[in-house]
Enzyme design. Structure first.
Site, short mmCIF file in Angstrom:
data_model
loop_
_atom_site.label_atom_id
_atom_site.label_comp_id
_atom_site.label_asym_id
_atom_site.label_seq_id
_atom_site.Cartn_x
_atom_site.Cartn_y
_atom_site.Cartn_z
N GLY A 1 1.12 3.71 -3.16
CA GLY A 1 0.14 4.73 -3.52
C GLY A 1 -0.36 5.54 -2.35
O GLY A 1 -1.21 6.40 -2.52
N HIS A 2 0.14 5.30 -1.13
CA HIS A 2 -0.40 5.98 0.06
C HIS A 2 0.72 6.47 0.95
O HIS A 2 1.03 5.84 1.95
CB HIS A 2 -1.29 5.01 0.84
CG HIS A 2 -2.22 5.69 1.79
ND1 HIS A 2 -1.94 5.86 3.13
CD2 HIS A 2 -3.44 6.23 1.59
CE1 HIS A 2 -2.96 6.46 3.72
NE2 HIS A 2 -3.88 6.70 2.82
N PHE A 3 1.33 7.48 0.75
CA PHE A 3 1.33 8.44 -0.33
C PHE A 3 2.74 8.47 -0.90
O PHE A 3 3.68 8.50 -0.10
CB PHE A 3 0.97 9.84 0.18
CG PHE A 3 -0.41 9.92 0.78
CD1 PHE A 3 -1.52 10.02 -0.04
CD2 PHE A 3 -0.60 9.91 2.15
CE1 PHE A 3 -2.79 10.13 0.51
CE2 PHE A 3 -1.87 10.00 2.70
CZ PHE A 3 -2.97 10.10 1.88
N TYR B 1 0.81 -1.22 0.00
CA TYR B 1 0.00 0.00 0.00
C TYR B 1 0.84 1.27 0.00
O TYR B 1 0.35 2.33 -0.36
CB TYR B 1 -0.98 0.02 1.18
CG TYR B 1 -0.39 -0.35 2.51
CD1 TYR B 1 0.32 0.55 3.27
CD2 TYR B 1 -0.57 -1.64 3.02
CE1 TYR B 1 0.86 0.21 4.49
CE2 TYR B 1 -0.04 -2.01 4.24
CZ TYR B 1 0.68 -1.07 4.98
OH TYR B 1 1.21 -1.43 6.18
N VAL C 1 2.41 6.55 4.47
CA VAL C 1 1.62 6.49 5.70
C VAL C 1 0.75 5.24 5.61
O VAL C 1 0.10 5.00 4.59
CB VAL C 1 0.72 7.74 5.84
CG1 VAL C 1 -0.18 7.62 7.05
CG2 VAL C 1 1.55 9.00 5.91
#
Length: 151
Positions: free
Chosen positions: A54-56, A51, A61
């Site tokens: 894409g986060h971020f 994850y 995070v």
């Protein structure tokens, strides 16, 4: 299941209790357990988590929903360990989240401490009071309700 509980429990023992697998198994170790009361588990947060792409980008995070999911999985472990027999062929699903609060970001390199306390049991459901911490500082909290169903 386990006849004699010897802490800490590693990921192999956790996989015997939960149906989750990579990339969605969010508990790495169980370090404290009191039957029908509480559990303390860890999630080691690594930059290799999928994850973070894409986060971020540039500011990784851990998504808050995954922190809550990790707490729910720790609750499932508490239930499984408390009922070492009688849970075969049953799954536990997250059905309600109350009072979720996020007070600190969880980032790569953190060890997420997942403390889950059983608040009450109602028929086939369990209500947990949950706190996620990093270095002793609260990152998130919520009350989580899970229901037991036949697999």
């Amino acid at each position: 299941m386990m006849n004699s509980l010897q802490l800490p429990l590693d990921v192999t023992a956790i996989q015997a209790m939960l149906p989750h697998r990579y990339p969605f198994l969010l508990v790495d170790r169980v370090v404290e357990f009191e039957a029908h009361k509480r559990v303390l588990a860890y999630k080691n947060v690594s930059i290799n988590e999928p994850y973070f792409n894409g986060h971020f980008p540039g500011h990784p995070v851990m998504p808050g929903v995954l922190v809550i999911e990790a707490l729910a999985q720790a609750g499932g472990i508490l239930t499984q360990l408390s009922h070492q027999s009688g849970t075969e062929g049953k799954l536990f699903y997250l059905v309600k989240i109350d009072g979720a609060k996020f007070s600190r970001m969880v980032v790569p390199g953190d060890r997420l401490e997942l403390e889950v306390t059983l608040k009450r049991v109602i028929r086939n459901m369990a209500m947990y009071t949950c706190i996620a911490r990093v270095d002793g500082e609260q990152a998130a909290c919520a009350e989580i309700l899970c229901a037991e169903v036949q697999a």
